[in-house]
Design a protein around this motif. Sequence first.
Motif, PDB file in Angstrom:
ATOM      1  N   SER A  43       0.844  -1.216   0.000  1.00 30.66           N
ATOM      2  CA  SER A  43       0.000   0.000   0.000  1.00 30.66           C
ATOM      3  C   SER A  43       0.872   1.257   0.000  1.00 30.66           C
ATOM      4  O   SER A  43       0.551   2.227  -0.685  1.00 30.66           O
ATOM      5  CB  SER A  43      -0.967   0.067   1.182  1.00 30.66           C
ATOM      6  N   ALA A  44       2.053   1.192   0.663  1.00 33.83           N
ATOM      7  CA  ALA A  44       2.933   2.377   0.660  1.00 33.83           C
ATOM      8  C   ALA A  44       3.414   2.633  -0.763  1.00 33.83           C
ATOM      9  O   ALA A  44       3.490   3.763  -1.229  1.00 33.83           O
ATOM     10  CB  ALA A  44       4.139   2.113   1.563  1.00 33.83           C
ATOM     11  N   ALA A  45       3.646   1.569  -1.498  1.00 38.25           N
ATOM     12  CA  ALA A  45       4.253   1.715  -2.826  1.00 38.25           C
ATOM     13  C   ALA A  45       3.230   2.141  -3.869  1.00 38.25           C
ATOM     14  O   ALA A  45       3.549   2.773  -4.858  1.00 38.25           O
ATOM     15  CB  ALA A  45       4.865   0.377  -3.239  1.00 38.25           C
ATOM     16  N   LEU A  46       1.962   1.821  -3.643  1.00 33.60           N
ATOM     17  CA  LEU A  46       0.998   1.924  -4.749  1.00 33.60           C
ATOM     18  C   LEU A  46       0.267   3.260  -4.844  1.00 33.60           C
ATOM     19  O   LEU A  46      -0.464   3.502  -5.806  1.00 33.60           O
ATOM     20  CB  LEU A  46      -0.037   0.791  -4.635  1.00 33.60           C
ATOM     21  N   ALA A  47       0.454   4.139  -3.866  1.00 33.47           N
ATOM     22  CA  ALA A  47      -0.343   5.367  -3.837  1.00 33.47           C
ATOM     23  C   ALA A  47      -0.310   6.080  -5.197  1.00 33.47           C
ATOM     24  O   ALA A  47      -1.332   6.554  -5.683  1.00 33.47           O
ATOM     25  CB  ALA A  47       0.160   6.275  -2.738  1.00 33.47           C
TER      26      ALA A  47
END
Length: 295
Positions: A43-47
């Motif tokens: 989730s941190a990577a996909l923003a």
Amino acid sequence: MPASHIYDAPPEGAAADWTIDQDWASFTFKQHETWRTLFHQQSAALARYACRDFLKGLKLLGHIARGIPDFADLNRRLGPATGWEVVAVPGWIPNRPFFEHLANRRFPAANFLRPPERIGYSEEPDMFHDIFGHVPMLINPAFSQFLVAYGEAGLRAEKLGAADFLGRLWLYTTEFGLVVEEGELRAFGGGLLSSYAECVAALTSPAPRRVWLDIERVMRTQYHFDRFQHIYFVVEGFVHLLRATEEADFAGIYRNISGEPALQPEDGFRGDRVYDGPLQPVRRGPAFMKRKPRR
Ligand SMILES: C[C@H](O)[C@H](O)[C@H]1CNc2nc(N)[nH]c(=O)c2N1
Ligand SMILES: N[C@@H](Cc1ccccc1)C(=O)O
Ligand SMILES: [Fe+2]
């Protein structure tokens, strides 16, 4: 060879429709830890990399950040929000039951989790891939209807022996599809959303070919299953994808292409509309990869 959960006969405990008990209580603290690490890294990577409705869907499923979700609990939220339910399956199941589940808004999710050493990339779809990668997208009505239309087309194709050609449509959209939103290239394919490594490659690397979606062209194109793709297809939007699937004459396409050799993923093809829009910039590694300042 990685452990593969590919079945041609229902394993011990699986029902006739290939569903199996998720057995949520059997998961260990370590496995919940692996899940939490996967969830927070992804989730941190996909923003900036995931399509907007994926991010919205993920918020709706927010409680799955805490650990491996109990499918019964997940379905209590998912049902009212999307009309879908998740059913546990032992892994890769044959085409017929797979299409049957999709046509009836039941999403088949693997009941096993990748080992901690495969956090960045798993050669086979596991529970994290199915739940994190695919389920949030079900809140997009056009995409959700596309999966139903795909399942129905699959059941018809099965009768013609064309199911594997349709499998390519799934792979190049639902697994590894890209979409342009407000001029930005973003990922909606579950195989990208559950694998940070491949998501970055698909959106930023000059190496892979990127072509606007054309259903017949996709159905001609072979794919790799257990490594990064060499070609990615870009859709203009999910209504466009649904419309193209509903209007496709799959029987006619199958007659056209079944006598010709398949395209290799590396091949170009006459009439390809190459995607020549902007790629995503390579961002510094997401939060979890930033070096902690030395004290
Ligand atoms: C759902 C899972 O993540 C994966 O995307 C799909 C792809 N296509 C499939 N096709 C078949 N026949 N059976 C399957 O289990 C799957 N799994
Ligand atoms: N590579 C995906 C899993 C996957 C494998 C094969 C096909 C589709 C998806 C991941 O790491 O999550
Ligand atoms: Fe998948």
